[in-house]
Design a protein around this motif. Structure first.
Motif, PDB file in Angstrom:
ATOM      1  N   LEU A   1       5.919  14.720  15.688  1.00  0.00           N
ATOM      2  CA  LEU A   1       4.753  13.709  15.846  1.00  0.00           C
ATOM      3  C   LEU A   1       6.264  12.211  15.389  1.00  0.00           C
ATOM      4  O   LEU A   1       7.428  12.694  14.785  1.00  0.00           O
ATOM      5  N   THR A   2       6.084  11.516  16.383  1.00  0.00           N
ATOM      6  CA  THR A   2       6.586  10.546  16.226  1.00  0.00           C
ATOM      7  C   THR A   2       5.785   9.526  15.485  1.00  0.00           C
ATOM      8  O   THR A   2       4.765   9.746  15.858  1.00  0.00           O
TER       9      THR A   2
ATOM     10  N   LEU B   1      -2.511  11.924  10.673  1.00  0.00           N
ATOM     11  CA  LEU B   1      -2.354  12.392  12.214  1.00  0.00           C
ATOM     12  C   LEU B   1      -2.716  13.778  12.140  1.00  0.00           C
ATOM     13  O   LEU B   1      -3.822  14.567  13.055  1.00  0.00           O
ATOM     14  N   ALA B   2      -1.621  14.539  11.184  1.00  0.00           N
ATOM     15  CA  ALA B   2      -1.942  16.417  11.261  1.00  0.00           C
ATOM     16  C   ALA B   2      -3.065  16.921  11.229  1.00  0.00           C
ATOM     17  O   ALA B   2      -3.338  17.944  11.514  1.00  0.00           O
TER      18      ALA B   2
ATOM     19  N   VAL C   1       0.662   6.520  15.310  1.00  0.00           N
ATOM     20  CA  VAL C   1       1.008   7.559  15.305  1.00  0.00           C
ATOM     21  C   VAL C   1       0.699   7.999  16.653  1.00  0.00           C
ATOM     22  O   VAL C   1      -0.918   7.729  16.251  1.00  0.00           O
ATOM     23  N   PRO C   2       1.486   8.397  17.784  1.00  0.00           N
ATOM     24  CA  PRO C   2       0.063   8.651  18.719  1.00  0.00           C
ATOM     25  C   PRO C   2       0.202  10.449  18.433  1.00  0.00           C
ATOM     26  O   PRO C   2       0.772  10.858  18.541  1.00  0.00           O
ATOM     27  N   VAL C   3      -0.988  10.658  19.453  1.00  0.00           N
ATOM     28  CA  VAL C   3      -1.458  12.523  19.550  1.00  0.00           C
ATOM     29  C   VAL C   3      -0.236  12.791  20.351  1.00  0.00           C
ATOM     30  O   VAL C   3      -0.399  11.890  21.384  1.00  0.00           O
ATOM     31  N   PRO C   4       0.470  13.989  20.451  1.00  0.00           N
ATOM     32  CA  PRO C   4       1.584  14.270  21.055  1.00  0.00           C
ATOM     33  C   PRO C   4       1.059  14.601  22.393  1.00  0.00           C
ATOM     34  O   PRO C   4      -0.417  14.535  22.621  1.00  0.00           O
TER      35      PRO C   4
END
Length: 146
Positions: A120-121, A59-60, A95-98
């Motif tokens: 990230l969470t 995701l990052a 993994v959600p976008v911040p």
């Protein structure tokens, strides 16, 4: 989704990891239980940690390369895991976008300085039940940036 995200790292092939969804808000990465078993017949903690760490990395990378419009290097530098319940079947990470502030700050730093950090969470689920919670911080830099 471009396979380069998970094929670059050999362990992801051995674990059977697959990015199965990306809607611009949440990334989903799936894993089968069979190659990720421990001696108790449940999900190996190392495999679970690898899944969420790698899903965060993916995701990052997506966010960074979208913001910078060029290749970026991403590395986790801090993480925390909470194992809630044993994993007894195939599982997946979300993994959600911040939030908007976090994402804007990340993008601004990456564009202005060529590097940024993002927190990230993620959670691991099995049949919709949360099994693991993860928090990770990732360092990002544009390739070729100092």
């Amino acid at each position: 989704m471009n396979e380069r995200f998970w094929l670059q790292i050999p362990v992801t092939r051995h674990m059977g990891l697959r990015i199965t969804a990306w809607d611009g808000r949440t990334l989903r990465m799936d894993a089968p239980l069979a190659p990720n078993l421990n001696d108790k017949g449940t999900g190996f903690a190392g495999s679970l940690a690898t899944l969420v760490t790698f899903a965060g990395w993916a995701l990052a990378t997506l966010l960074a390369e979208d913001a910078a419009s060029c290749p970026c290097e991403v590395a986790v530098f801090e993480s925390d895991m909470q194992y809630i319940a044993p994993v007894t079947g195939d599982f997946y990470a979300l993994v959600p976008v911040p939030d908007e502030d976090g994402r804007c700050s990340f993008e601004r730093s990456l564009l202005q300085r060529g590097r940024a950090r993002i927190a990230l969470t993620a959670s691991i689920f099995q049949e919709g039940e949360e099994k693991v919670r993860y928090r990770g911080k990732y360092a990002v830099r544009r390739k070729g940036a100092g």
